[in-house]
Design a protein around this motif. Structure first.
Motif, short mmCIF file in Angstrom:
data_model
loop_
_atom_site.label_atom_id
_atom_site.label_comp_id
_atom_site.label_asym_id
_atom_site.label_seq_id
_atom_site.Cartn_x
_atom_site.Cartn_y
_atom_site.Cartn_z
N ARG A 115 35.34 24.82 40.47
CA ARG A 115 35.51 23.76 39.48
C ARG A 115 35.15 24.27 38.09
N LEU A 116 34.16 25.13 38.03
CA LEU A 116 33.74 25.67 36.74
C LEU A 116 34.83 26.55 36.13
N SER A 117 35.44 27.39 36.96
CA SER A 117 36.43 28.34 36.45
C SER A 117 37.82 27.72 36.31
N GLY A 118 38.10 26.68 37.12
CA GLY A 118 39.46 26.14 37.14
C GLY A 118 40.42 27.03 37.89
N MET A 119 39.90 28.05 38.57
CA MET A 119 40.72 28.97 39.35
C MET A 119 40.14 29.06 40.76
N PRO A 120 40.98 29.31 41.77
CA PRO A 120 40.49 29.35 43.14
C PRO A 120 39.97 30.72 43.54
N PHE A 121 39.13 30.74 44.59
CA PHE A 121 38.87 31.98 45.30
C PHE A 121 40.14 32.35 46.04
N LEU A 122 40.52 33.62 45.98
CA LEU A 122 41.72 34.11 46.65
C LEU A 122 41.34 35.25 47.58
N ARG A 123 41.91 35.26 48.78
CA ARG A 123 41.66 36.37 49.69
C ARG A 123 42.84 37.33 49.69
N GLY A 124 42.66 38.48 50.31
CA GLY A 124 43.73 39.47 50.36
C GLY A 124 43.69 40.44 49.20
N ASN A 125 42.51 40.70 48.65
CA ASN A 125 42.36 41.59 47.50
C ASN A 125 41.61 42.86 47.87
N SER A 126 41.74 43.86 47.03
CA SER A 126 40.87 45.03 47.08
C SER A 126 40.38 45.29 45.67
N VAL A 127 39.12 45.71 45.56
CA VAL A 127 38.51 45.97 44.26
C VAL A 127 37.83 47.33 44.30
N ARG A 128 38.07 48.13 43.29
CA ARG A 128 37.48 49.47 43.20
C ARG A 128 36.61 49.57 41.96
N VAL A 129 35.40 50.09 42.14
CA VAL A 129 34.49 50.28 41.02
C VAL A 129 34.88 51.55 40.26
N LEU A 130 34.94 51.43 38.94
CA LEU A 130 35.21 52.57 38.07
C LEU A 130 33.99 52.80 37.19
N VAL A 131 33.26 53.85 37.48
CA VAL A 131 32.00 54.12 36.80
C VAL A 131 32.25 55.02 35.60
N ASN A 132 31.95 54.49 34.41
CA ASN A 132 32.04 55.21 33.14
C ASN A 132 33.48 55.43 32.67
N PRO A 295 54.86 38.08 39.88
CA PRO A 295 53.82 37.71 40.85
C PRO A 295 52.98 38.90 41.27
N ALA A 296 51.87 38.61 41.90
CA ALA A 296 50.96 39.65 42.38
C ALA A 296 51.05 39.73 43.90
N PRO A 297 51.38 40.88 44.47
CA PRO A 297 51.49 40.99 45.92
C PRO A 297 50.12 41.06 46.59
N HIS A 298 50.09 40.75 47.88
CA HIS A 298 48.87 40.93 48.65
C HIS A 298 48.58 42.41 48.82
N SER A 299 47.30 42.73 48.95
CA SER A 299 46.92 44.07 49.35
C SER A 299 46.65 44.06 50.84
N ASP A 300 46.33 45.22 51.38
CA ASP A 300 46.01 45.31 52.81
C ASP A 300 44.58 44.92 53.10
N GLU A 301 43.81 44.61 52.06
CA GLU A 301 42.42 44.25 52.24
C GLU A 301 42.27 42.74 52.37
N ASN A 302 41.04 42.31 52.60
CA ASN A 302 40.82 40.87 52.75
C ASN A 302 39.63 40.41 51.92
N MET A 303 39.43 41.06 50.79
CA MET A 303 38.31 40.69 49.94
C MET A 303 38.58 39.36 49.24
#
Length: 483
Positions: A115-132, A295-303
């Motif tokens: 409700r705060l963001s006005g956007m939903p949680f979405l599953r089917g993502n992958s996220v990679r940390v990029l350090v520096n 559009p944004a396609p699903h990834s193979d992950e489930n984050m």
């Protein structure tokens, strides 16, 4: 005499329009007592909202969200029903939470954040940390080189240096190859970006525009509201969000602040649509045109991911409330890294209550300063927090600029928002919140490495300072509503 009359008028205006009571008092007193010194700063920094700006921005947002919201928000990627059983069963006895990332944070937290963001949680993502910076810009330039349909680029600061020229040349190459390229930069953060840089982009086929809040003449002097977001999206497949701007200092090119410590993330999956929708809102404000995005396609992950955009046009103080909710959700730990430490009273209270609950509360801040006034004010806030039981660490090697929040062993957020009033109320920000144990483990390992290069401060950090330095800290804190 005329100056004092104008000071009184401006003071009345400050009392009526300033959002916080502390800010209203600070401006009113200084405008009445010292109008010769404060009238001009008030013209540029004083007002916390523009005439008609917030209403106009909100109207455009509602129109955009009703006409062009991402299809992913209504698709199977949506995960607004947490995987949990009720916390209280029919007999009134507190029950166990069933496994699942959303369940860990609890139904109320998930609902609140959506409700705060006005956007939903979405599953089917992958996220990679990029350090520096090296990892971040290598990934961004690699994604740009592979673009086939469109590229979205938005930064607060863009410099016409070696890194800026590298980005410019890469974007022009893709534009000349038939890829749609949208380039948005903040007019205040990039105030020294030369006209030739933007002209070269436009001549090369890139749609380049500044983000400014000056549609009305009365707003022409204002520099309070800034678009602090950092967004890159390529073909709807890859998105980049975090703390880096475009300049060689973000690669360690400034010896006084080097090595620069920062963090970005690369996102794949449906959450990319939410990120590029945030850009769409800003682009439409700047140009009155909608970018042609896909559009944004699903990834193979489930984050599970949620994108939280915040700014001065929000009905609620979204950024501040996000920090409050994240802190309140913590059961075992809340670790926060930020280059600036200027919490408002709500966040300060949430941190103190977390300590009282037995939560491991840590905040990592720089030991080097890039802004003297902010650094001085941060030292006093750090002293207050240490007295409340919060553990404050200072990063030794170079300047710390990352904006990361880790909640327990399940949730992590990385974005552009600092732990300060400017991010809470004055800047446009973006944050990616992930609910995933494996990713939280990566963030924990990253932060543990940072803590290993930091030292913990105690009350002597303030008490051991010379009197004139302590006095400077208190004076600096008076300006916290605009820091």
């Amino acid at each position: 005499m005329a100056c004092h009359v104008l000071g009184v008028i401006a003071a009345i205006h400050a009392v009526i329009n300033t959002r916080t009571s502390q800010g209203a008092v600070a401006w009113a007193v200084s405008l009445v007592a010292m109008p010769y010194f404060t009238l001009i700063p008030y013209l540029f920094l004083g007002r916390s909202k523009f005439a008609g700006y917030i209403d106009e921005r909100r109207l455009e947002r509602e129109i955009l969200r009703s006409r062009s919201k991402p299809a992913e928000w209504d698709s199977g990627a949506r995960s607004d029903a947490p995987e949990s059983t009720p916390l209280v069963d029919a007999s009134g006895v507190r029950g166990e939470i069933a496994p699942g990332p959303a369940a860990y944070l609890g139904n109320p937290t998930i609902r609140t954040l959506q409700r705060l963001s006005g956007m939903p949680f979405l599953r089917g993502n992958s996220v990679r940390v990029l350090v520096n910076g090296d990892a971040t810009f290598a990934a961004i330039l690699d994604a740009i080189a592979a673009a086939e349909r469109y590229i979205v680029v938005q930064f607060f600061i863009v410099r016409a240096d070696a890194l800026g020229d590298m980005l410019k040349d890469a974007l022009i190459r893709k534009a000349q190859a038939g890829v749609r390229v949208y380039f948005l930069y903040d007019s205040i953060g990039s105030f020294d970006l030369p006209h030739r840089y933007v002209s070269a982009l436009r001549a090369g086929g890139v749609e380049a525009h500044p983000f400014a809040t000056k549609r009305k003449f009365v707003n022409r002097f204002q520099i309070n509201f800034r678009n602090h977001r950092k967004i890159v999206v390529v073909d709807g497949k890859r998105a980049f969000v975090g703390g880096h701007n475009v300049g060689v200092e973000y690669l360690g090119g400034n010896p006084r602040l080097s090595p620069w410590r920062d963090t970005h993330v690369e996102v794949r999956g449906p959450a990319v649509a939410s990120i590029q929708f945030v850009f769409t809102e800003d682009w439409y404000w700047a140009t009155q045109r909608l970018p042609e995005l896909g559009p944004a396609p699903h990834s193979d992950e489930n984050m599970h991911c949620m994108v939280l955009s915040s700014g001065p046009a929000d009905k609620q103080e979204t950024c501040s409330l996000f920090f409050v909710e994240a802190i309140n959700a913590a059961r075992e730990r809340i670790w926060i890294t930020s280059p600036y430490l200027i919490p408002d009273e709500a966040v300060f209270s949430a941190l103190r209550l977390a300590v009282m609950r037995g939560v491991d509360v840590r905040i990592l801040i720089p030991s080097r300063r890039d802004h003297h006034v902010v650094f001085a004010a941060s030292k006093l806030f750090a002293y207050d927090l240490v007295q409340a039981g919060v553990r404050i660490f200072r990063y030794r090697p170079g300047f710390l600029h990352q904006k990361v929040v880790l909640v327990d062993d399940i949730a992590a957020s990385i974005g552009s928002a600092n732990l300060d009033n400017r991010s809470f109320r004055l800047n446009f920000e973006i944050t990616v919140l992930t609910v995933d144990r494996a990713f939280a483990g990566e963030v924990e390992a990253m932060l543990n490495a940072d803590f290993a290069h930091a030292f913990e401060i105690d009350t002597n950090d303030y008490r051991g300072a010379a009197f004139w330095r302590r006095m400077a800290m208190h004076v600096a804190r008076l300006f916290s509503p605009i820091l």
